[in-house]
Each structure stands twice: as structure tokens, then as C-alpha cells.
Design a protein around this motif. Structure first.
Motif, short mmCIF file in Angstrom:
data_model
loop_
_atom_site.label_atom_id
_atom_site.label_comp_id
_atom_site.label_asym_id
_atom_site.label_seq_id
_atom_site.Cartn_x
_atom_site.Cartn_y
_atom_site.Cartn_z
N TYR A 112 0.80 -1.22 0.00
CA TYR A 112 0.00 0.00 0.00
C TYR A 112 0.84 1.27 0.00
O TYR A 112 0.41 2.30 -0.50
N ASN A 113 2.03 1.24 0.57
CA ASN A 113 2.83 2.45 0.68
C ASN A 113 3.97 2.51 -0.33
O ASN A 113 4.77 3.45 -0.30
N VAL A 114 4.08 1.55 -1.25
CA VAL A 114 5.19 1.49 -2.21
C VAL A 114 4.72 1.97 -3.58
O VAL A 114 3.67 1.56 -4.06
N MET A 115 5.53 2.84 -4.18
CA MET A 115 5.18 3.41 -5.49
C MET A 115 6.02 2.80 -6.61
O MET A 115 6.23 3.43 -7.63
N ASP A 116 6.56 1.61 -6.43
CA ASP A 116 7.39 0.89 -7.40
C ASP A 116 8.83 1.40 -7.41
O ASP A 116 9.31 1.90 -6.41
N GLY A 117 9.48 1.30 -8.58
CA GLY A 117 10.90 1.60 -8.69
C GLY A 117 11.21 3.08 -8.74
O GLY A 117 10.34 3.94 -8.83
N ILE A 118 12.52 3.37 -8.72
CA ILE A 118 13.02 4.74 -8.72
C ILE A 118 12.61 5.48 -9.99
O ILE A 118 12.31 6.66 -9.95
N ASP A 119 12.60 4.76 -11.13
CA ASP A 119 12.34 5.43 -12.41
C ASP A 119 10.91 5.94 -12.55
O ASP A 119 10.61 6.65 -13.50
N LYS A 120 10.04 5.61 -11.63
CA LYS A 120 8.69 6.17 -11.64
C LYS A 120 8.68 7.60 -11.08
O LYS A 120 7.73 8.34 -11.25
N VAL A 121 9.77 7.98 -10.38
CA VAL A 121 9.83 9.29 -9.73
C VAL A 121 10.86 10.20 -10.38
O VAL A 121 10.58 11.36 -10.65
N ILE A 122 12.07 9.68 -10.63
CA ILE A 122 13.14 10.47 -11.25
C ILE A 122 13.77 9.65 -12.38
O ILE A 122 13.67 8.42 -12.37
N PRO A 123 14.42 10.30 -13.35
CA PRO A 123 15.07 9.54 -14.42
C PRO A 123 16.29 8.77 -13.91
O PRO A 123 17.06 9.29 -13.12
N VAL A 124 16.42 7.55 -14.37
CA VAL A 124 17.52 6.67 -13.95
C VAL A 124 18.46 6.45 -15.13
O VAL A 124 18.01 6.18 -16.24
N ASP A 125 19.77 6.56 -14.88
CA ASP A 125 20.77 6.39 -15.93
C ASP A 125 21.37 4.99 -15.98
O ASP A 125 21.84 4.56 -17.02
N ALA A 126 21.39 4.29 -14.86
CA ALA A 126 21.97 2.94 -14.82
C ALA A 126 21.20 2.09 -13.83
O ALA A 126 20.74 2.58 -12.80
N TYR A 127 21.07 0.81 -14.17
CA TYR A 127 20.38 -0.16 -13.32
C TYR A 127 21.36 -1.25 -12.95
O TYR A 127 22.07 -1.78 -13.81
N ILE A 128 21.40 -1.62 -11.66
CA ILE A 128 22.25 -2.71 -11.19
C ILE A 128 21.33 -3.73 -10.52
O ILE A 128 20.88 -3.52 -9.40
N PRO A 129 21.02 -4.84 -11.22
CA PRO A 129 20.08 -5.82 -10.67
C PRO A 129 20.73 -6.70 -9.61
O PRO A 129 21.95 -6.80 -9.52
N GLY A 130 19.88 -7.33 -8.83
CA GLY A 130 20.34 -8.26 -7.81
C GLY A 130 19.60 -8.02 -6.51
O GLY A 130 19.02 -6.97 -6.30
N CYS A 131 19.62 -9.05 -5.66
CA CYS A 131 18.94 -8.91 -4.38
C CYS A 131 19.76 -9.58 -3.29
O CYS A 131 19.56 -10.75 -3.00
#
Length: 173
Positions: A112-131
Motif C-alpha cells: 500500500y505504501n510502495v510506489m514501485d521503482g526509482i524510475d517512476k519518480v526520477i530519471p535513472v541512468d543505470a540499473y544494477i540488478p540483484g537482491c
């Protein structure tokens, strides 16, 4: 005279790019993660991985930072802070989304309180996947971002040849 100005301007832009790539300052911001990615970012600064050998310095203020390292999904509470920090950074500014949560919301997607990833709010230049992503993956992502800032080498050589041809020096590059 105009060609000399263009050459001088190109030289200054190249010098600025070199300085920006050679010693970027990064700011780390956690937008609501589980701290797994945060620990891995801090591990990149330890002597084992030593991100500072590449000239990267962790900075505490957004006003001096070149790169924003974001971890975690964007929560409703952190959204305004993230936007404020992004707006306080000087141009040019770059954003790196680190971890699955920062890219897509990860395991917190649909909360309910999560708006998804960073790119929904600001432009992203690089993505580093993993958990969480390993420290060497974080270093690799930052290095790839920095290397993408350089213009292709052929383009620089062609510009220099063109300038030399117009100046009549006749020197081969």
C-alpha cells in the motif's frame, strides 16, 4: 576565429568530462529498502573492494554529489525527499538504481505504501540488478556509467583532424 572558439570550447568540454569521470562524488539514498543493498554499497568502500581507487568519493551532501545511488522501492514517505535531493544536485547529475527493489519494487511491489521503482519518480541512468547485488556488480555498474560519459574515441580523433585541417597545420593525428 570561430573555429578556434569551437576548438577551445570542445577542449574545455573534454577537460570537464575527464574531471567528472576521474573523480565522481556519489550520494547514497535509501528510499525504503531492507538494508541489504545498503550494506553492499558500504562494502564497496572497504579496503577489499576499494571504490575510492577509481576516484569515487562518498559525499554526504547532494549539493556536491555527481551520482545518486538509490536503493529500495520508493515509498510514499520517501518520494518527496528523493525529489528534493535530486533537485538539489548540480547538473549534470546521474542516478543509479541498485537492487531489484529500486528497479521494480521487488518483494515490496504491490504494498500500500510502495510506489514501485526509482524510475517512476526520477530519471535513472543505470540499473544494477540483484537482491542484493554484490559489491563488484555495484563497482561494475558505476564504471560502466562513467565510461558511457566519454564520447567515442573515433569521434574525438575526427574532431581533432578536422580542426588541424582547417588550421592548416598539416600534422597527422
Amino acid at each position: 576565429m570561430e573555429r578556434q572558439n569551437n576548438f577551445g570550447q570542445a577542449l574545455m568540454n573534454g577537460l570537464r568530462t575527464w574531471a567528472r569521470v576521474s573523480s565522481p562524488w556519489v550520494l547514497h539514498f535509501n528510499t525504503g529498502s531492507c538494508n541489504g543493498c545498503d550494506i553492499e554499497i558500504l562494502a564497496t568502500l572497504t579496503p577489499r573492494y576499494d571504490l575510492e581507487r577509481l576516484g569515487v568519493k562518498l559525499q554526504a551532501s547532494p549539493r556536491q554529489a555527481d551520482i545518486l545511488l538509490c536503493t529500495g522501492p520508493v515509498t510514499r514517505q520517501a518520494r518527496e525527499r528523493l525529489l528534493r535531493i535530486y533537485e538539489q544536485m548540480p547538473q549534470p547529475k546521474y542516478v543509479v538504481a541498485i537492487g531489484s527493489c529500486a528497479i521494480s519494487g521487488g518483494v515490496f511491489q504491490g504494498c500500500y505504501n510502495v510506489m514501485d521503482g526509482i524510475d517512476k519518480v526520477i530519471p535513472v541512468d543505470a540499473y544494477i540488478p540483484g537482491c542484493p547485488p554484490r559489491p563488484d556488480a555495484v563497482i561494475d555498474g558505476v564504471v560502466k556509467l562513467l565510461s558511457s560519459l566519454y564520447p567515442p574515441q573515433k569521434q574525438v580523433v575526427a574532431m581533432l583532424r578536422e580542426q588541424l585541417r582547417h588550421n592548416g597545420k598539416g600534422a597527422a593525428v
